[in-house]
Write a protein that holds these residues in place. Sequence first.
Motif, PDB file in Angstrom:
ATOM      1  N   ASP A   1      29.904 -11.056  -4.853  1.00 25.29           N
ATOM      2  CA  ASP A   1      29.722 -11.851  -6.241  1.00 25.29           C
ATOM      3  C   ASP A   1      29.565 -10.957  -7.331  1.00 25.29           C
ATOM      4  N   THR A   2      28.798  -9.792  -7.569  1.00 19.40           N
ATOM      5  CA  THR A   2      28.877  -8.811  -8.551  1.00 19.40           C
ATOM      6  C   THR A   2      30.214  -8.424  -8.915  1.00 19.40           C
ATOM      7  N   VAL A   3      30.842  -7.857  -7.838  1.00 19.43           N
ATOM      8  CA  VAL A   3      32.400  -7.439  -8.043  1.00 19.43           C
ATOM      9  C   VAL A   3      33.342  -8.636  -8.696  1.00 19.43           C
ATOM     10  N   LEU A   4      33.001  -9.720  -8.392  1.00 16.78           N
ATOM     11  CA  LEU A   4      34.099 -10.912  -8.844  1.00 16.78           C
ATOM     12  C   LEU A   4      33.449 -11.321 -10.269  1.00 16.78           C
ATOM     13  N   GLU A   5      32.148 -10.966 -10.520  1.00 19.95           N
ATOM     14  CA  GLU A   5      31.872 -11.551 -12.046  1.00 19.95           C
ATOM     15  C   GLU A   5      32.686 -10.353 -13.029  1.00 19.95           C
ATOM     16  N   GLN A   6      32.515  -9.276 -12.516  1.00 15.23           N
ATOM     17  CA  GLN A   6      33.097  -7.978 -13.143  1.00 15.23           C
ATOM     18  C   GLN A   6      34.390  -8.127 -13.086  1.00 15.23           C
ATOM     19  N   LYS A   7      35.196  -8.720 -12.223  1.00 14.47           N
ATOM     20  CA  LYS A   7      36.597  -8.818 -12.209  1.00 14.47           C
ATOM     21  C   LYS A   7      36.977  -9.752 -13.405  1.00 14.47           C
ATOM     22  N   ASP A   8      36.350 -10.858 -13.512  1.00 10.19           N
ATOM     23  CA  ASP A   8      36.320 -11.859 -14.346  1.00 10.19           C
ATOM     24  C   ASP A   8      36.227 -11.255 -15.956  1.00 10.19           C
ATOM     25  N   ILE A   9      35.438 -10.546 -16.107  1.00  5.58           N
ATOM     26  CA  ILE A   9      35.039  -9.747 -17.227  1.00  5.58           C
ATOM     27  C   ILE A   9      36.336  -8.890 -17.788  1.00  5.58           C
ATOM     28  N   ILE A  10      36.717  -7.983 -16.750  1.00  5.86           N
ATOM     29  CA  ILE A  10      37.764  -7.135 -17.014  1.00  5.86           C
ATOM     30  C   ILE A  10      39.001  -7.799 -17.141  1.00  5.86           C
ATOM     31  N   VAL A  11      39.151  -8.763 -16.713  1.00  2.00           N
ATOM     32  CA  VAL A  11      40.571  -9.724 -16.654  1.00  2.00           C
ATOM     33  C   VAL A  11      40.334 -10.307 -18.278  1.00  2.00           C
ATOM     34  N   GLU A  12      39.303 -10.592 -18.629  1.00  2.00           N
ATOM     35  CA  GLU A  12      39.255 -11.015 -20.201  1.00  2.00           C
ATOM     36  C   GLU A  12      39.398 -10.210 -21.123  1.00  2.00           C
ATOM     37  N   ASN A  13      38.911  -9.108 -20.716  1.00  2.49           N
ATOM     38  CA  ASN A  13      38.962  -8.093 -21.842  1.00  2.49           C
ATOM     39  C   ASN A  13      40.332  -7.407 -21.776  1.00  2.49           C
ATOM     40  N   CYS A  14      41.092  -7.353 -20.729  1.00  2.55           N
ATOM     41  CA  CYS A  14      42.582  -7.023 -20.600  1.00  2.55           C
ATOM     42  C   CYS A  14      43.376  -7.893 -21.635  1.00  2.55           C
ATOM     43  N   SER A  15      43.172  -9.129 -21.258  1.00  2.00           N
ATOM     44  CA  SER A  15      43.881 -10.334 -21.868  1.00  2.00           C
ATOM     45  C   SER A  15      43.950 -10.066 -23.445  1.00  2.00           C
ATOM     46  N   ASP A  16      42.490  -9.772 -23.993  1.00  2.00           N
ATOM     47  CA  ASP A  16      42.324  -9.313 -25.441  1.00  2.00           C
ATOM     48  C   ASP A  16      43.031  -8.223 -25.923  1.00  2.00           C
ATOM     49  N   ILE A  17      42.881  -7.210 -25.184  1.00  2.00           N
ATOM     50  CA  ILE A  17      43.743  -6.101 -25.236  1.00  2.00           C
ATOM     51  C   ILE A  17      45.258  -6.255 -25.567  1.00  2.00           C
ATOM     52  N   TYR A  18      45.652  -6.800 -24.549  1.00  2.00           N
ATOM     53  CA  TYR A  18      47.107  -7.042 -24.569  1.00  2.00           C
ATOM     54  C   TYR A  18      47.571  -7.990 -25.823  1.00  2.00           C
ATOM     55  N   GLU A  19      46.706  -8.818 -26.117  1.00  2.00           N
ATOM     56  CA  GLU A  19      47.044  -9.738 -27.169  1.00  2.00           C
ATOM     57  C   GLU A  19      47.110  -8.956 -28.444  1.00  2.00           C
ATOM     58  N   ASP A  20      46.031  -7.973 -28.534  1.00  2.00           N
ATOM     59  CA  ASP A  20      45.771  -6.956 -29.888  1.00  2.00           C
ATOM     60  C   ASP A  20      47.016  -6.280 -29.790  1.00  2.00           C
ATOM     61  N   ALA A  21      47.461  -5.680 -28.705  1.00  2.00           N
ATOM     62  CA  ALA A  21      48.529  -4.436 -28.701  1.00  2.00           C
ATOM     63  C   ALA A  21      49.679  -5.145 -29.249  1.00  2.00           C
ATOM     64  N   LYS A  22      50.106  -6.453 -28.776  1.00  2.00           N
ATOM     65  CA  LYS A  22      51.223  -7.289 -29.167  1.00  2.00           C
ATOM     66  C   LYS A  22      51.141  -7.418 -30.754  1.00  2.00           C
TER      67      LYS A  22
END
Length: 106
Positions: A52-73
């Motif tokens: 459960d902890t790993v899945l929660e962290q995965k969701d946070i990481i995916v959100e952060n990666c999406s933000d980083i990707y949009e900022d990079a664009k």
Amino acid sequence: MMFECLSKIAWKKVGIFAGGVLFGTAGIKILGSKDAKKLYTECTAAVLRCKDTVLEQKDIIVENCSDIYEDAKVINQKRDDERRAQEYAEAKALVEGKEESTGEAI
């Protein structure tokens, strides 16, 4: 003569086999005990909590990666716009320079 064949037996291997059977039988009893089952249950519960902890962290990481990707664009788009503006300014200066030197419009 009857015991002659017993002298040819590899007693060390027989002893290892007998020890394995004995240990295996005792091991099955130990692994099937109530204490062992409690240990399995506790370990399984810990693994589920970890999952459960790993899945929660995965969701946070995916959100952060999406933000980083949009900022990079956005950054790349700005750089591309600046490069195009500079190329346009250089081309315009080049055209204006030719007009001044010849006195004609191109």
